[in-house]
Design a protein around this motif. Structure first.
Motif, PDB file in Angstrom:
ATOM      1  N   ARG A  18       3.110 -24.439   8.120  1.00  0.00           N
ATOM      2  CA  ARG A  18       3.730 -24.280   9.615  1.00  0.00           C
ATOM      3  C   ARG A  18       4.289 -25.674  10.014  1.00  0.00           C
ATOM      4  O   ARG A  18       5.025 -26.486  10.874  1.00  0.00           O
ATOM      5  N   MET A  19       3.159 -26.256   9.766  1.00  0.00           N
ATOM      6  CA  MET A  19       3.313 -27.967  10.442  1.00  0.00           C
ATOM      7  C   MET A  19       4.980 -28.295   9.502  1.00  0.00           C
ATOM      8  O   MET A  19       5.945 -29.576  10.075  1.00  0.00           O
ATOM      9  N   MET A  20       4.986 -27.911   7.806  1.00  0.00           N
ATOM     10  CA  MET A  20       5.716 -28.291   7.190  1.00  0.00           C
ATOM     11  C   MET A  20       6.995 -27.722   8.218  1.00  0.00           C
ATOM     12  O   MET A  20       8.365 -28.925   8.375  1.00  0.00           O
ATOM     13  N   ARG A  21       6.829 -26.878   8.137  1.00  0.00           N
ATOM     14  CA  ARG A  21       8.458 -25.868   9.519  1.00  0.00           C
ATOM     15  C   ARG A  21       8.399 -26.620  10.022  1.00  0.00           C
ATOM     16  O   ARG A  21       9.764 -26.788  10.874  1.00  0.00           O
ATOM     17  N   PHE A  22       7.673 -27.074  11.303  1.00  0.00           N
ATOM     18  CA  PHE A  22       7.573 -27.787  12.439  1.00  0.00           C
ATOM     19  C   PHE A  22       8.481 -28.875  12.155  1.00  0.00           C
ATOM     20  O   PHE A  22       9.612 -29.464  13.101  1.00  0.00           O
ATOM     21  N   CYS A  23       8.043 -29.569  10.705  1.00  0.00           N
ATOM     22  CA  CYS A  23       8.533 -30.687  10.612  1.00  0.00           C
ATOM     23  C   CYS A  23      10.261 -31.024  10.488  1.00  0.00           C
ATOM     24  O   CYS A  23      10.620 -31.737  11.269  1.00  0.00           O
ATOM     25  N   TYR A  24      10.489 -30.095   9.705  1.00  0.00           N
ATOM     26  CA  TYR A  24      12.075 -29.491   9.129  1.00  0.00           C
ATOM     27  C   TYR A  24      12.382 -29.555  10.580  1.00  0.00           C
ATOM     28  O   TYR A  24      14.113 -30.087  11.365  1.00  0.00           O
ATOM     29  N   LEU A  25      12.395 -28.385  11.186  1.00  0.00           N
ATOM     30  CA  LEU A  25      12.764 -28.344  12.670  1.00  0.00           C
ATOM     31  C   LEU A  25      13.000 -29.917  13.939  1.00  0.00           C
ATOM     32  O   LEU A  25      14.162 -29.456  14.122  1.00  0.00           O
ATOM     33  N   ALA A  26      11.754 -30.148  13.825  1.00  0.00           N
ATOM     34  CA  ALA A  26      12.284 -31.176  15.322  1.00  0.00           C
ATOM     35  C   ALA A  26      12.952 -32.543  14.330  1.00  0.00           C
ATOM     36  O   ALA A  26      13.713 -32.612  14.773  1.00  0.00           O
ATOM     37  N   GLN A  27      12.732 -32.754  12.783  1.00  0.00           N
ATOM     38  CA  GLN A  27      14.042 -33.559  12.384  1.00  0.00           C
ATOM     39  C   GLN A  27      15.290 -33.316  12.664  1.00  0.00           C
ATOM     40  O   GLN A  27      16.444 -33.842  13.027  1.00  0.00           O
ATOM     41  N   HIS A  80     -11.743 -34.548   8.031  1.00  0.00           N
ATOM     42  CA  HIS A  80     -10.573 -34.883   8.168  1.00  0.00           C
ATOM     43  C   HIS A  80     -10.552 -35.981   9.677  1.00  0.00           C
ATOM     44  O   HIS A  80     -11.790 -35.775  10.581  1.00  0.00           O
ATOM     45  N   PRO A  81      -9.709 -36.355   9.535  1.00  0.00           N
ATOM     46  CA  PRO A  81      -9.612 -37.766  10.536  1.00  0.00           C
ATOM     47  C   PRO A  81      -8.745 -37.525  11.717  1.00  0.00           C
ATOM     48  O   PRO A  81      -8.434 -38.127  12.324  1.00  0.00           O
ATOM     49  N   PHE A  82      -8.702 -36.081  12.353  1.00  0.00           N
ATOM     50  CA  PHE A  82      -7.378 -36.258  12.694  1.00  0.00           C
ATOM     51  C   PHE A  82      -8.101 -35.313  14.296  1.00  0.00           C
ATOM     52  O   PHE A  82      -6.690 -34.764  14.967  1.00  0.00           O
ATOM     53  N   GLY A  83      -9.297 -35.488  14.380  1.00  0.00           N
ATOM     54  CA  GLY A  83      -9.444 -34.489  14.962  1.00  0.00           C
ATOM     55  C   GLY A  83      -9.083 -35.766  17.044  1.00  0.00           C
ATOM     56  O   GLY A  83      -9.222 -33.931  17.510  1.00  0.00           O
ATOM     57  N   ASP A  84      -9.917 -36.232  16.937  1.00  0.00           N
ATOM     58  CA  ASP A  84      -8.955 -37.298  17.771  1.00  0.00           C
ATOM     59  C   ASP A  84      -7.829 -36.604  18.582  1.00  0.00           C
ATOM     60  O   ASP A  84      -7.135 -36.844  19.390  1.00  0.00           O
ATOM     61  N   GLU A  85      -6.909 -36.848  17.666  1.00  0.00           N
ATOM     62  CA  GLU A  85      -5.528 -37.380  17.743  1.00  0.00           C
ATOM     63  C   GLU A  85      -4.970 -35.749  18.176  1.00  0.00           C
ATOM     64  O   GLU A  85      -3.670 -35.196  19.350  1.00  0.00           O
ATOM     65  N   LEU A  86      -5.633 -34.697  17.625  1.00  0.00           N
ATOM     66  CA  LEU A  86      -5.530 -33.136  17.615  1.00  0.00           C
ATOM     67  C   LEU A  86      -5.198 -32.861  19.133  1.00  0.00           C
ATOM     68  O   LEU A  86      -4.722 -32.736  19.942  1.00  0.00           O
ATOM     69  N   GLN A  87      -7.104 -33.242  19.783  1.00  0.00           N
ATOM     70  CA  GLN A  87      -7.548 -33.548  20.998  1.00  0.00           C
ATOM     71  C   GLN A  87      -6.201 -33.751  22.127  1.00  0.00           C
ATOM     72  O   GLN A  87      -6.185 -33.181  23.302  1.00  0.00           O
ATOM     73  N   ASN A  88      -6.175 -34.783  21.470  1.00  0.00           N
ATOM     74  CA  ASN A  88      -5.396 -35.605  22.982  1.00  0.00           C
ATOM     75  C   ASN A  88      -4.047 -35.104  22.763  1.00  0.00           C
ATOM     76  O   ASN A  88      -3.292 -35.340  23.995  1.00  0.00           O
ATOM     77  N   CYS A  89      -3.535 -34.485  21.448  1.00  0.00           N
ATOM     78  CA  CYS A  89      -2.149 -34.366  21.670  1.00  0.00           C
ATOM     79  C   CYS A  89      -2.292 -32.892  22.852  1.00  0.00           C
ATOM     80  O   CYS A  89      -1.044 -32.256  23.748  1.00  0.00           O
ATOM     81  N   MET A 142       3.861 -35.371  17.705  1.00  0.00           N
ATOM     82  CA  MET A 142       2.838 -34.319  16.901  1.00  0.00           C
ATOM     83  C   MET A 142       4.335 -34.370  15.543  1.00  0.00           C
ATOM     84  O   MET A 142       3.404 -33.837  14.233  1.00  0.00           O
ATOM     85  N   GLN A 143       5.243 -34.364  15.507  1.00  0.00           N
ATOM     86  CA  GLN A 143       5.696 -34.805  14.116  1.00  0.00           C
ATOM     87  C   GLN A 143       4.919 -35.429  13.877  1.00  0.00           C
ATOM     88  O   GLN A 143       4.961 -35.634  12.179  1.00  0.00           O
ATOM     89  N   LEU A 145       2.150 -36.718  13.702  1.00  0.00           N
ATOM     90  CA  LEU A 145       0.986 -36.451  12.928  1.00  0.00           C
ATOM     91  C   LEU A 145       0.927 -35.685  12.392  1.00  0.00           C
ATOM     92  O   LEU A 145      -0.055 -35.678  11.700  1.00  0.00           O
ATOM     93  N   PHE A 146       1.655 -34.585  12.152  1.00  0.00           N
ATOM     94  CA  PHE A 146       1.903 -33.443  11.557  1.00  0.00           C
ATOM     95  C   PHE A 146       2.088 -33.742  10.383  1.00  0.00           C
ATOM     96  O   PHE A 146       1.472 -34.011   8.964  1.00  0.00           O
ATOM     97  N   LEU A 147       3.136 -35.296   9.784  1.00  0.00           N
ATOM     98  CA  LEU A 147       3.055 -35.436   8.870  1.00  0.00           C
ATOM     99  C   LEU A 147       1.922 -36.067   7.898  1.00  0.00           C
ATOM    100  O   LEU A 147       2.197 -36.181   6.841  1.00  0.00           O
ATOM    101  N   ARG A 148       1.227 -36.924   8.779  1.00  0.00           N
ATOM    102  CA  ARG A 148       0.168 -37.513   7.984  1.00  0.00           C
ATOM    103  C   ARG A 148      -0.613 -36.465   7.641  1.00  0.00           C
ATOM    104  O   ARG A 148      -1.396 -36.747   7.002  1.00  0.00           O
ATOM    105  N   MET A 149      -1.236 -35.179   8.284  1.00  0.00           N
ATOM    106  CA  MET A 149      -2.180 -34.359   8.139  1.00  0.00           C
ATOM    107  C   MET A 149      -1.878 -33.276   7.311  1.00  0.00           C
ATOM    108  O   MET A 149      -2.188 -33.155   5.971  1.00  0.00           O
ATOM    109  N   ILE A 150      -0.119 -33.528   6.954  1.00  0.00           N
ATOM    110  CA  ILE A 150       0.109 -32.795   5.982  1.00  0.00           C
ATOM    111  C   ILE A 150      -0.069 -33.584   4.506  1.00  0.00           C
ATOM    112  O   ILE A 150      -0.057 -33.615   3.347  1.00  0.00           O
ATOM    113  N   ALA A 151       0.605 -34.987   4.737  1.00  0.00           N
ATOM    114  CA  ALA A 151       0.334 -36.299   3.511  1.00  0.00           C
ATOM    115  C   ALA A 151      -1.499 -36.043   3.235  1.00  0.00           C
ATOM    116  O   ALA A 151      -2.149 -36.013   2.243  1.00  0.00           O
TER     117      ALA A 151
END
Length: 184
Positions: A18-27, A80-89, A142-143, A145-151
């Motif tokens: 779903r993050m991949m699909r969001f990234c397409y939409l945002a782009q 995973h290294p994204f907990g703080d960034e997700l909470q910030n978002c 968010m886009q 962050l999602f790109l980093r999470m997908i990678a």
């Protein structure tokens, strides 16, 4: 993609897709500008459609229903290294959340039967407001962050799934350079 290839739970794999699909939409949304239409209302333009769908998708990542993909819940129980960034978002999304729910339910995914019902939530799209600019920055962040999470997710996949090739194809699609377009 499969959760067996990554060693993570199925809900994590679904959230990545779903993050991949969001990234397409945002782009695509960022590639368009509000049109110069005179008769066609903004919400019926490509730009307006992409804005509404992107906003609806964004809301769905942090919906509070127990059966929803809430990234704060899905991305718990493993390192995973994204907990703080997700909470910030989530914190930055908070002032928009109720309006995004209206947009998702009444314009994005479910629809509405009257204009008064539809209008709730549209204030976040007032192009001349600081709230709209804050929302656009949030979508862009968010886009990213999602790109980093997908990678990160793909780096953890089994090599038999060809994650490097998958990442390369995803980025090409995101940049509008898919193989089909390139061969035409």
């Amino acid at each position: 993609m499969s959760d067996q290839e990554s060693g993570l739970r199925e809900d994590v794999t679904i959230s990545v897709e779903r993050m991949m699909r969001f990234c397409y939409l945002a782009q695509m949304q960022f590639e368009y500008a509000p049109g110069d239409t005179k008769a066609l209302p903004l919400h019926l333009t490509r730009f307006g459609t992409l804005v509404l769908e992107t906003a609806s998708f964004l809301y769905s990542f942090f919906e509070d229903r127990p059966d929803a993909i809430n990234l704060l819940n899905v991305w718990q129980g493993f390192d995973h290294p994204f907990g703080d960034e997700l909470q910030n978002c989530v914190t930055r999304l908070s002032p928009f959340k109720e309006e995004l729910r209206f947009v998702r339910n009444r314009l994005g995914f479910h629809g509405s039967l009257n204009r008064c019902h539809e209008i709730a939530g549209l204030g976040i799209f007032d192009l001349d407001s600081s709230r709209a600019r804050d929302f656009v920055r949030l979508v862009r962040d968010m886009q990213q962050l999602f790109l980093r999470m997908i990678a990160w997710y793909m780096e953890g996949m089994d090599s038999s799934a060809r994650p490097a090739e998958m990442w390369k194809e995803f980025v090409a699609e995101l940049q509008g350079q898919s193989r089909i377009q390139g061969s035409a």
